[in-house]
Design a protein around this motif. Sequence first.
Motif, PDB file in Angstrom:
ATOM      1  N   UNK A  20      33.736  39.105  54.758  1.00  0.00           N
ATOM      2  CA  UNK A  20      32.329  39.312  55.030  1.00  0.00           C
ATOM      3  C   UNK A  20      31.873  38.222  55.992  1.00  0.00           C
ATOM      4  N   UNK A  21      30.703  38.399  56.567  1.00  0.00           N
ATOM      5  CA  UNK A  21      30.161  37.357  57.435  1.00  0.00           C
ATOM      6  C   UNK A  21      28.645  37.314  57.302  1.00  0.00           C
ATOM      7  N   UNK A  22      28.105  36.140  57.595  1.00  0.00           N
ATOM      8  CA  UNK A  22      26.657  35.955  57.534  1.00  0.00           C
ATOM      9  C   UNK A  22      26.218  35.089  58.694  1.00  0.00           C
ATOM     10  N   UNK A  32      29.852  37.122  71.363  1.00  0.00           N
ATOM     11  CA  UNK A  32      28.867  36.180  70.806  1.00  0.00           C
ATOM     12  C   UNK A  32      28.233  36.688  69.513  1.00  0.00           C
ATOM     13  N   UNK A  33      28.068  37.992  69.384  1.00  0.00           N
ATOM     14  CA  UNK A  33      27.464  38.534  68.173  1.00  0.00           C
ATOM     15  C   UNK A  33      28.394  38.469  66.959  1.00  0.00           C
ATOM     16  N   UNK A  34      29.624  38.043  67.146  1.00  0.00           N
ATOM     17  CA  UNK A  34      30.526  37.802  66.019  1.00  0.00           C
ATOM     18  C   UNK A  34      30.304  36.427  65.405  1.00  0.00           C
ATOM     19  N   UNK A  35      29.464  35.619  66.012  1.00  0.00           N
ATOM     20  CA  UNK A  35      29.178  34.286  65.490  1.00  0.00           C
ATOM     21  C   UNK A  35      28.557  34.376  64.104  1.00  0.00           C
ATOM     22  N   UNK A  36      29.176  33.697  63.144  1.00  0.00           N
ATOM     23  CA  UNK A  36      28.724  33.750  61.746  1.00  0.00           C
ATOM     24  C   UNK A  36      29.617  32.859  60.900  1.00  0.00           C
ATOM     25  N   UNK A  56      24.332  38.821  54.408  1.00  0.00           N
ATOM     26  CA  UNK A  56      25.784  38.873  54.451  1.00  0.00           C
ATOM     27  C   UNK A  56      26.216  40.323  54.646  1.00  0.00           C
ATOM     28  N   UNK A  57      27.171  40.527  55.552  1.00  0.00           N
ATOM     29  CA  UNK A  57      27.605  41.894  55.848  1.00  0.00           C
ATOM     30  C   UNK A  57      29.109  42.044  55.739  1.00  0.00           C
ATOM     31  N   UNK A  58      29.503  43.252  55.412  1.00  0.00           N
ATOM     32  CA  UNK A  58      30.909  43.589  55.284  1.00  0.00           C
ATOM     33  C   UNK A  58      31.582  43.582  56.643  1.00  0.00           C
ATOM     34  N   UNK A  59      32.831  43.075  56.665  1.00  0.00           N
ATOM     35  CA  UNK A  59      33.622  43.084  57.884  1.00  0.00           C
ATOM     36  C   UNK A  59      34.871  43.959  57.722  1.00  0.00           C
ATOM     37  N   UNK A  60      35.661  43.665  56.673  1.00  0.00           N
ATOM     38  CA  UNK A  60      36.915  44.394  56.486  1.00  0.00           C
ATOM     39  C   UNK A  60      37.370  44.254  55.043  1.00  0.00           C
ATOM     40  N   UNK A  61      38.161  45.222  54.594  1.00  0.00           N
ATOM     41  CA  UNK A  61      38.735  45.170  53.248  1.00  0.00           C
ATOM     42  C   UNK A  61      40.144  45.738  53.284  1.00  0.00           C
TER      43      UNK A  61
END
Length: 122
Positions: free
Chosen positions: A37-39, A88-92, A45-50
Amino acid sequence: QVQLVESGGGLVQAGGSLRLSCAASGRTISYSVMGWFRQAPGREREFVAAITSSGSSTHYADSVKGRFTISRDNAKKTVFLQMNSLKPEDTAVYYCASSQIFTVSTYEYDSWGQGTQVTVSS
């Protein structure tokens, strides 16, 4: 309870790559679904991968599909997130977590790491 420790974050230019690791200690994670997850600042906080316990199935957020890859090594009790073509929007702050359910919901994950910062410059 399982303890999770993330590593591998850092500062990278747009288009670059990073590989995050999540090392587990305590109880085994071999039977657990593992998620990333990332925030970002000011955002939830949001899901990224599982990935399922065996690694046979994975699921990605649309925003990272085709760029990120989740994998695991149960023998080494480690989960990875390979991040390519970073934006840049992956920054977290990126967190790994464990669950008994293959889900994108943060509420179903019961153990969390402390997070690792990823910063992508433009």
